[in-house]
Enzyme design. Structure first.
Site, PDB file in Angstrom:
ATOM      1  N   ARG A  81      46.228  39.048  36.981  1.00 29.11           N
ATOM      2  CA  ARG A  81      45.308  39.912  37.753  1.00 29.11           C
ATOM      3  C   ARG A  81      45.279  41.382  37.474  1.00 29.11           C
ATOM      4  NH1 ARG A  81      44.836  37.229  43.284  1.00 29.11           N
ATOM      5  NH2 ARG A  81      43.241  38.609  43.558  1.00 29.11           N
ATOM      6  N   GLY A  83      29.607  40.680  50.366  1.00 23.46           N
ATOM      7  CA  GLY A  83      30.242  39.961  49.270  1.00 23.46           C
ATOM      8  C   GLY A  83      31.437  39.262  50.024  1.00 23.46           C
ATOM      9  N   THR A  84      31.502  38.663  51.113  1.00 19.65           N
ATOM     10  CA  THR A  84      32.628  37.784  51.821  1.00 19.65           C
ATOM     11  C   THR A  84      31.923  36.786  52.365  1.00 19.65           C
ATOM     12  OG1 THR A  84      34.434  37.859  53.254  1.00 19.65           O
ATOM     13  CG2 THR A  84      32.648  39.355  54.027  1.00 19.65           C
ATOM     14  N   LEU A 115      25.355  37.121  48.274  1.00 19.29           N
ATOM     15  CA  LEU A 115      24.643  36.473  47.280  1.00 19.29           C
ATOM     16  C   LEU A 115      24.024  35.376  48.129  1.00 19.29           C
ATOM     17  CD1 LEU A 115      24.542  36.354  44.292  1.00 19.29           C
ATOM     18  CD2 LEU A 115      26.343  34.703  44.249  1.00 19.29           C
ATOM     19  N   HIS A 167      44.127  43.900  53.164  1.00 21.79           N
ATOM     20  CA  HIS A 167      44.941  42.620  52.546  1.00 21.79           C
ATOM     21  C   HIS A 167      45.749  43.366  51.056  1.00 21.79           C
ATOM     22  CE1 HIS A 167      41.967  39.208  53.764  1.00 21.79           C
ATOM     23  NE2 HIS A 167      42.696  39.708  54.654  1.00 21.79           N
ATOM     24  N   TYR A 215      49.832  37.299  39.682  1.00 20.29           N
ATOM     25  CA  TYR A 215      49.299  38.712  39.928  1.00 20.29           C
ATOM     26  C   TYR A 215      49.532  39.658  38.815  1.00 20.29           C
ATOM     27  CZ  TYR A 215      48.660  37.417  44.644  1.00 20.29           C
ATOM     28  OH  TYR A 215      48.153  36.678  45.727  1.00 20.29           O
ATOM     29  N   GLN A 250      38.825  43.761  52.055  1.00 23.70           N
ATOM     30  CA  GLN A 250      39.628  42.516  51.847  1.00 23.70           C
ATOM     31  C   GLN A 250      40.204  42.483  50.523  1.00 23.70           C
ATOM     32  OE1 GLN A 250      38.289  39.069  54.061  1.00 23.70           O
ATOM     33  NE2 GLN A 250      36.292  40.031  53.740  1.00 23.70           N
ATOM     34  N   CYS A 270      64.602  47.373  42.741  1.00 16.06           N
ATOM     35  CA  CYS A 270      63.934  48.178  43.704  1.00 16.06           C
ATOM     36  C   CYS A 270      64.297  49.390  43.256  1.00 16.06           C
ATOM     37  CB  CYS A 270      64.027  47.906  45.217  1.00 16.06           C
ATOM     38  SG  CYS A 270      63.481  48.956  46.034  1.00 16.06           S
ATOM     39  N   ALA A 274      25.366  41.812  44.468  1.00 17.73           N
ATOM     40  CA  ALA A 274      25.686  42.996  45.135  1.00 17.73           C
ATOM     41  C   ALA A 274      25.174  44.381  44.352  1.00 17.73           C
ATOM     42  CB  ALA A 274      27.164  43.070  45.428  1.00 17.73           C
TER      43      ALA A 274
END
Ligand code: BJW
Length: 234
Positions: A57, A177-178, A204, A110, A54, A92, A137, A221
């Site tokens: 990303r 797009g899903t 697509l 999500h 992550y 999402q 934290c 898209a």
């Protein structure tokens, strides 16, 4: 003209911004095991590996830019509002490209990559930097409990009550797009149909649910979404 449009977007809307899709031939899940990287069990087994995935990303997202599809959806929201209508944008996607393009009413079912959550006290905080297992934290001080604020397999998606209310009120439902593979999002088109909404797919290629839609347009898209919005608003 429809008064309330509910839109569901998936990874395909951000593909042309350089963020990978999941299930296309060269998609994220063709290179990585989703159960290792997107499940609570995978995180418990190897938190460093999951945080690294992550972190990479997140860095990619910070450098990415919204594309013409994101901007067209922001324009649609504004155009509908000017006509007394409403757009509920359910995504999402964990990226913030809809917001950066100007969409205001976005529900991230999500989660959001630019937020972190504490597994100990459940505090949610902004997060633009890498996460590490040695981070504490800022809320409760627990070390090692911070994780990306994203919804993994087996976890309960966010905003489902608000989404159900929006779907029950929708005049039109548009899926963009899903692949229509992941539940409960895959069932939204059927929920919308049950209450009489017109259903549209912009993708697509035909998704798993392709035959269920009243109308469909296929292509990138960045081309088909602006075209559809332009036609709808004129
Ligand atoms: C383009 C394009 C371009 C490309 N232009 N288009 C068995 C049966 C039924 C359900 C289950 C089951 N076993 C387990 C489940 C439940 C599970 C599930 O659905 N699994 C399936 C895989 C079978 N679901 C869950 O666990 C969810 N929680 C849950 O169910 O809780 C219990 C519950 C029950 C009942 C009610 C309510 C709750 C949680 C799901 C969490 C998903 N998490 C991920 C990772 C999030 C963080 C991250 O990003 O890392 O979410 S997985 C991944 O898939 C990500 C996405 O949001 C999600 C959907 O993917 P998406 O967006 O559709 O991407 P792709 O790649 O699949 O498709 C891209 C599309 O774009 C394609 O169609 C392309 O053609 C197209 N495209 N380029 C236009 N340029």
């Amino acid at each position: 003209m429809a008064q309330h449009i509910v839109i569901l977007t998936g990874a395909g809307v951000s593909a042309e911004s350089g963020l990978g899709t999941f299930r296309d031939v060269d998609g994220i899940w063709s290179k990585f095991d989703p159960m290792e990287l997107a499940s609570p069990e995978g995180f418990a087994r190897n938190p460093v590996k999951v945080l690294d995935f992550y972190n990479a990303r997140r860095r990619n997202l910070v450098d990415a830019q919204p594309n013409a599809a994101h901007f067209a959806l922001a324009k649609l929201e504004q155009g509908l509002a000017e006509r007394g209508g409403l757009l509920t944008l359910v995504t999402q996607n964990i990226d913030d490209l809809h917001e950066r393009a100007g969409s205001a009413n976005v529900l991230h079912m999500h989660g959001e990559l630019l937020k972190a959550r504490c597994g100990a006290c459940s505090a949610v905080m902004n997060c633009r930097e890498d996460l590490s297992v040695s981070d504490a934290c800022p809320g409760c001080g627990d070390v090692g409990a911070l994780r990306p604020h994203v919804v993994w397999f087996g976890e309960y998606p966010e905003h489902l009550d608000d989404i159900a209310v929006a779907l029950a009120d929708a005049d039109m439902f548009i899926s963009i797009g899903t692949s229509g593979t992941v539940w409960p999002a895959a069932g939204f088109v059927l929920q919308a149909r049950e209450t009489g909404a017109r259903t549209v797919e912009l993708n697509l290629e035909p998704s798993d649910d392709g035959r269920v839609f009243d109308e469909a347009h296929y292509g990138p898209a960045s081309e088909i979404v602006p075209d559809w919005v332009e036609t709808y608003l004129t």
